[in-house]
Design an enzyme around this catalytic site. Structure first.
Site, PDB file in Angstrom:
ATOM      1  N   CYS A 152       1.129  -0.134  -3.867  1.00 35.21           N
ATOM      2  CA  CYS A 152       1.380  -0.942  -2.661  1.00 35.21           C
ATOM      3  C   CYS A 152       2.858  -1.310  -2.546  1.00 35.21           C
ATOM      4  CB  CYS A 152       0.556  -2.221  -2.694  1.00 35.21           C
ATOM      5  SG  CYS A 152      -1.197  -1.941  -2.836  1.00 35.21           S
TER       6      CYS A 152
HETATM    7  C1  BEZ Z   1      -1.749  -0.067  -6.687  1.00 36.57           C
HETATM    8  O1  BEZ Z   1      -1.521  -0.481  -5.561  1.00 36.57           O
HETATM    9  O2  BEZ Z   1      -0.843   0.252  -7.424  1.00 36.57           O
HETATM   10  C2  BEZ Z   1      -3.139   0.118  -7.155  1.00 36.57           C
HETATM   11  C3  BEZ Z   1      -4.131  -0.724  -6.679  1.00 36.57           C
HETATM   12  C4  BEZ Z   1      -5.415  -0.563  -7.129  1.00 36.57           C
HETATM   13  C5  BEZ Z   1      -5.710   0.452  -8.037  1.00 36.57           C
HETATM   14  C6  BEZ Z   1      -4.721   1.311  -8.472  1.00 36.57           C
HETATM   15  C7  BEZ Z   1      -3.419   1.147  -8.029  1.00 36.57           C
END
Ligand code: BEZ
Length: 208
Positions: free
Chosen positions: A45
């Site tokens: 994100c």
């Molecule tokens: C992320 O945004 O990095 C993420 C969120 C949930 C699971 C895996 C990665």
């Protein structure tokens, strides 16, 4: 029932990093993209929000309002934005909804309980100036989205709304387009005086 293409998207009022937002007022006759994130302080994100900030001028050029969402409180968002700006070397230049009560996430079907019953999946909604849903994308949590593709879809939607054409696989702006099969040749002659290449009677390509 889940939102479907062509539906009028629902309105909401929610806090964001740029103040309280009434979605209909925020859109105000523009195109919009609303995209969700599983949670704050997550690496994928962080890259996505940095990338959208860097592409914000491209959304602006197309008259598209940008709004992100994560299901954490505002204070958490504010701290995370500092991290994103530091790591991605950019300024977050669009609002991120603090959907701590999951009001918007539920309204738009961004929580998929069989994937994760707490966090939102990576949803994208492209909404037109009439507030109609024109595209949805749902990505898994571990896969970051390609925002160039989202810009490409916006280019296609804006073009195909204004001309009687469709865009082929892997089209990019400036590439050949397909004359809608519903347009008879007599009308096509007026609409596309440059002519076309008829690969099949139902498949005519032209350059705009
Ligand atoms: C992320 O945004 O990095 C993420 C969120 C949930 C699971 C895996 C990665």
């Amino acid at each position: 029932m889940a939102l479907q293409l062509g539906d009028m998207v629902p309105n909401f009022t929610q806090d964001s990093t740029e103040g309280r937002i009434n979605f209909y007022n925020y859109i105000d006759g523009h195109w919009a993209i609303l995209f969700s994130h599983p949670a704050d302080f997550t690496p994928v994100c962080t890259t996505e929000l940095g990338q959208v900030a860097k592409l914000k001028h491209e959304f602006d050029k197309r008259g598209v309002k940008v709004i992100g969402l994560s299901v954490d409180p505002l204070e958490s968002h504010r701290a995370w934005v500092k991290d994103i700006e530091e790591v991605e070397g950019t300024t977050i230049n669009f609002p991120i909804l603090a959907d701590y009560d999951r009001k918007v996430a539920r309204l738009y079907g961004m929580i998929h309980p069989n994937a994760d019953d707490t966090f939102t999946v990576r949803s994208v909604f492209i909404i037109d100036p009439q507030k109609r849903l024109r595209l949805t994308l749902t990505y898994p949590a571990a896969t970051g989205r390609n925002f160039q593709e989202i810009l490409r879809v916006i280019d296609s939607l804006q073009l195909t709304d204004s001309k009687k054409v469709a865009t082929p696989a892997d089209w990019t702006p400036g590439g050949e387009v397909i004359i809608l099969p519903s347009v008879p040749d007599e009308d096509a002659q007026r609409l596309f005086p440059q002519g076309w290449d008829a690969k099949k009677p139902y498949y005519r390509v032209t350059k705009l």
